[in-house]
Design an enzyme around this catalytic site. Structure first.
Site, PDB file in Angstrom:
ATOM      1  N   ARG A  99       0.896  -1.209  -0.022  1.00  0.00           N
ATOM      2  CA  ARG A  99      -0.073   0.116   0.095  1.00  0.00           C
ATOM      3  C   ARG A  99       0.909   1.144  -0.076  1.00  0.00           C
ATOM      4  O   ARG A  99       1.480   1.492   0.879  1.00  0.00           O
ATOM      5  CB  ARG A  99      -0.874  -0.076   1.313  1.00  0.00           C
ATOM      6  CG  ARG A  99      -1.819   1.558   1.494  1.00  0.00           C
ATOM      7  CD  ARG A  99      -2.634   1.260   2.628  1.00  0.00           C
ATOM      8  NE  ARG A  99      -3.178   2.561   2.743  1.00  0.00           N
ATOM      9  CZ  ARG A  99      -3.164   3.197   3.784  1.00  0.00           C
ATOM     10  NH1 ARG A  99      -2.346   2.982   5.017  1.00  0.00           N
ATOM     11  NH2 ARG A  99      -3.533   4.734   3.991  1.00  0.00           N
ATOM     12  N   HIS A 143      -2.747  11.039   0.839  1.00  0.00           N
ATOM     13  CA  HIS A 143      -2.287  10.572   2.416  1.00  0.00           C
ATOM     14  C   HIS A 143      -1.372  11.894   2.635  1.00  0.00           C
ATOM     15  O   HIS A 143      -0.240  11.904   2.983  1.00  0.00           O
ATOM     16  CB  HIS A 143      -1.005   9.345   2.205  1.00  0.00           C
ATOM     17  CG  HIS A 143      -0.796   8.902   3.814  1.00  0.00           C
ATOM     18  ND1 HIS A 143      -1.022   7.480   3.953  1.00  0.00           N
ATOM     19  CD2 HIS A 143      -0.185   9.289   4.787  1.00  0.00           C
ATOM     20  CE1 HIS A 143      -0.634   7.216   5.077  1.00  0.00           C
ATOM     21  NE2 HIS A 143      -0.237   8.323   5.894  1.00  0.00           N
ATOM     22  N   GLU A 188      -7.189   8.677   6.606  1.00  0.00           N
ATOM     23  CA  GLU A 188      -7.537   9.037   7.854  1.00  0.00           C
ATOM     24  C   GLU A 188      -7.919  10.432   8.063  1.00  0.00           C
ATOM     25  O   GLU A 188      -7.415  11.452   8.573  1.00  0.00           O
ATOM     26  CB  GLU A 188      -6.224   8.912   8.776  1.00  0.00           C
ATOM     27  CG  GLU A 188      -5.626   7.372   8.917  1.00  0.00           C
ATOM     28  CD  GLU A 188      -4.168   7.553   9.877  1.00  0.00           C
ATOM     29  OE1 GLU A 188      -3.438   8.630  10.076  1.00  0.00           O
ATOM     30  OE2 GLU A 188      -3.856   6.458  10.417  1.00  0.00           O
ATOM     31  N   ASN A 314      -7.129   1.765  10.020  1.00  0.00           N
ATOM     32  CA  ASN A 314      -5.742   2.091  10.767  1.00  0.00           C
ATOM     33  C   ASN A 314      -5.826   2.014  12.202  1.00  0.00           C
ATOM     34  O   ASN A 314      -6.709   2.890  12.672  1.00  0.00           O
ATOM     35  CB  ASN A 314      -5.063   3.291  10.206  1.00  0.00           C
ATOM     36  CG  ASN A 314      -4.707   3.363   8.694  1.00  0.00           C
ATOM     37  OD1 ASN A 314      -4.898   2.188   8.129  1.00  0.00           O
ATOM     38  ND2 ASN A 314      -4.299   4.471   8.334  1.00  0.00           N
ATOM     39  N   TYR A 316      -4.005   1.706  16.184  1.00  0.00           N
ATOM     40  CA  TYR A 316      -2.713   1.539  16.905  1.00  0.00           C
ATOM     41  C   TYR A 316      -2.967   1.200  18.454  1.00  0.00           C
ATOM     42  O   TYR A 316      -2.365   0.560  18.938  1.00  0.00           O
ATOM     43  CB  TYR A 316      -1.881   2.688  16.716  1.00  0.00           C
ATOM     44  CG  TYR A 316      -1.269   2.956  15.272  1.00  0.00           C
ATOM     45  CD1 TYR A 316      -0.021   2.385  15.050  1.00  0.00           C
ATOM     46  CD2 TYR A 316      -2.274   3.453  14.314  1.00  0.00           C
ATOM     47  CE1 TYR A 316       0.421   2.418  13.512  1.00  0.00           C
ATOM     48  CE2 TYR A 316      -1.664   3.495  12.939  1.00  0.00           C
ATOM     49  CZ  TYR A 316      -0.231   2.895  12.731  1.00  0.00           C
ATOM     50  OH  TYR A 316       0.219   3.051  11.371  1.00  0.00           O
ATOM     51  N   GLU A 375      -3.394  -0.108   8.260  1.00  0.00           N
ATOM     52  CA  GLU A 375      -2.249  -0.081   8.962  1.00  0.00           C
ATOM     53  C   GLU A 375      -2.167  -0.354  10.353  1.00  0.00           C
ATOM     54  O   GLU A 375      -3.427  -0.440  10.811  1.00  0.00           O
ATOM     55  CB  GLU A 375      -1.860   1.519   9.286  1.00  0.00           C
ATOM     56  CG  GLU A 375      -1.439   2.405   7.974  1.00  0.00           C
ATOM     57  CD  GLU A 375      -1.036   3.630   8.344  1.00  0.00           C
ATOM     58  OE1 GLU A 375      -1.137   4.247   9.297  1.00  0.00           O
ATOM     59  OE2 GLU A 375      -1.377   4.475   7.327  1.00  0.00           O
TER      60      GLU A 375
HETATM   61  O1  IFM Z   1       2.844   7.398  10.222  1.00  0.00           O
HETATM   62  C1  IFM Z   1       1.514   7.375  10.318  1.00  0.00           C
HETATM   63  C2  IFM Z   1       0.631   7.163   8.867  1.00  0.00           C
HETATM   64  O2  IFM Z   1       1.167   8.243   8.070  1.00  0.00           O
HETATM   65  C3  IFM Z   1      -0.739   7.522   9.286  1.00  0.00           C
HETATM   66  N1  IFM Z   1      -1.150   6.647  10.251  1.00  0.00           N
HETATM   67  C4  IFM Z   1      -0.420   6.627  11.572  1.00  0.00           C
HETATM   68  C5  IFM Z   1       1.028   6.360  11.371  1.00  0.00           C
HETATM   69  C6  IFM Z   1       1.728   6.303  12.556  1.00  0.00           C
HETATM   70  O3  IFM Z   1       1.518   7.588  13.253  1.00  0.00           O
END
Ligand code: IFM
Length: 472
Positions: A99, A143, A188, A314, A316, A375
């Site tokens: 990606r 992006h 995002e 995405n 985290y 992500e």
């Molecule tokens: O690096 C970023 C990415 O550009 C977008 N999503 C989160 C990642 C980590 O912060």
């Protein structure tokens, strides 16, 4: 105040008790898509090469104090000039999909009209090279790097940027749509909105609680118009949006439901309800419409809610929130503190069960859409050992425990079709510069050679991709 949380191993043990069939080997569904992800500004460099125009980020990094250590993406990992070597490495590590994102100012240096053929040709070569190595390309149209002219004219605050984005999307899809069959419109929107217009740490660096919701609507509309262009020029493609989502929970589990509901509407609902329900979340609808007088036009929500083929997620960490009188949001994030808590170098709590909570919620709230995890990954403080290799067991542990929870959610019915590790290689982490390293591949930013060296996690992840299974 005491808050009781489970640490990650305990979460997994409890899951095993509830699901005794849980094995040591977790097979993923047939045709599950495995890959890694990057974005243009974070790796390409070549700031003014081959006719590229300046971007919002080129401008933002040039202002003192905006980026840690004064870093910038002028050269980054020089992927623009080294993409062949990078794809070879990707292939040798065994990653079947990739990606990447397309830099708008490389394609339209001034943000409208004339196309920079050399910029377009770069992505043409990139896609051909990926296909030559049998790596499936997933292309993201936006992006975060926007032509500087458009940025100066108001960027996403200005509805005309949405028209420009549609024009740019059409150019790109017409050129690549015969070979790229998986498209992501916008990466995002929540982060673009909150960092750029509420926190002021990304371009345009503003804090605008009383007008920023225009940005939210314009981003959603841009997604909808790009979808139309993809359907028109690459009808065989699959397409969707990628959102940064997280399960929202109260920092005090005994109270705070209203705050959680409101935070959930800003963090998740505002980016999903318009697509899947054709309207904005009820709890914040008044604010959205009052900030968008004259900006939301009849028919917009129809464009936004046209069917997509998948949802990119995405993820985290989870979002713990508490009530606060801050304008507009009326909530603030809370950093979890409990015995055994672990964080990445971003200061983000490692909470693998959060991804299952999130997937379970999306499945029930939005009728189980097909999902790609576009992500997921972690940055740690790390450096190469004496043998020159980064031995990142912590990253392996992180990826394993998140994948395990994704697998749990699939077993319970979530339609997750693929997973992209963030990131293929260490890169420019926005306002943190190069200090935060998310890569599976280490890049030596201290040397001119920008040498790439796979970390232990790069090899571990290649095995997962090749075998389509996770060994615990
Ligand atoms: O690096 C970023 C990415 O550009 C977008 N999503 C989160 C990642 C980590 O912060």
């Amino acid at each position: 105040m005491s808050i009781s949380f489970y640490n990650n191993d305990l979460q997994n043990r409890q899951y095993a008790q509830n699901f005794p069939y849980m094995q040591n080997i977790m097979k993923f569904p047939k045709n599950f898509v495995w890959g890694t992800a990057t974005s243009s500004y974070q790796i390409e460099g070549a700031m003014e090469q081959d006719g590229k125009g300046l971007s919002n980020w080129d401008d933002f990094v040039s202002k003192k104090g905006n980026i840690k250590n004064g870093d910038n993406g002028n050269i980054a990992a020089d992927h623009y000039n080294r993409y062949e070597e990078d794809i070879k490495l990707m292939k040798s590590l065994g990653y079947p999909s990739y990606r990447f994102s397309i830099s708008w100012p490389r394609i339209q240096p001034t943000g409208s009209g004339d196309v920079n053929q050399m910029g377009l040709d770069f992505y043409d070569r990139l896609v051909d090279n990926l296909l030559k190595h049998k790596i499936r390309p997933f292309a993201t149209l936006y992006h975060w790097d926007m032509p500087l002219n458009l940025h100066k004219e108001g960027g996403w605050m200005n509805r005309s940027t949405v028209e420009r984005f549609a024009e740019y999307s059409e150019i790109v899809v017409k050129k690549l749509g015969d070979r790229v069959r998986d498209w992501i419109t916008i990466n995002e929107p929540w982060i673009i909105y909150v960092t750029g217009y509420m926190l002021g740490v990304h371009p345009p660096g503003k804090i605008r609680p009383y007008s920023s919701l225009k940005v939210a609507h314009n981003l959603m509309l841009a997604h909808g118009l790009a979808m139309e262009k993809i359907r028109l020029h690459s009808p065989k493609s699959r397409a969707g949006i990628t959102n940064a989502l997280s399960p929202v929970q109260s920092w005090n589990w005994k109270r705070g439901n209203k705050t959680v509901e409101r935070a959930n509407a800003f963090i998740n609902g505002i980016w999903l309800d318009p697509i899947y329900k054709g309207r904005y979340p009820i709890v914040i609808e008044d604010e959205i419409f009052s900030q968008n007088k004259g900006n939301i036009l009849p028919g917009d929500l129809k464009i936004i809610s046209q069917p997509t083929d998948f949802l990119g997620i995405n993820h985290y960490t989870r979002s713990l929130v508490r009530w606060s009188p801050v304008p507009l949001f009326r909530f603030l994030p809370v950093t979890p503190k409990y015995k055994g808590v672990e964080y990445t170098s971003m200061g983000w709590e490692i909470y693998p069960k959060g991804i299952k909570d999130l997937l379970d919620w999306v499945r029930t709230e939005y009728d189980n859409p097909p999902i790609y995890i576009t992500e997921n990954g972690a940055a740690f403080y790390e450096s190469p050992g004496e043998d020159g290799i980064v031995h990142d067991q912590n990253r392996i542990h992180f990826l394993k425990s998140y994948l395990q929870n994704i697998h749990h959610s699939i077993e319970e019915g979530s339609d997750v079709r693929g997973y992209f590790a963030w990131s293929f290689m260490d890169n420019f982490e926005w306002h943190y510069g190069y200090e935060k390293t998310f890569g599976l591949v280490h890049v030596d930013y201290k040397s001119k050679e920008l040498t790439r060296t796979p970390k232990d996690s790069a090899h571990w992840y290649g095995k997962v991709c090749r075998e389509n299974k996770l060994e615990l």
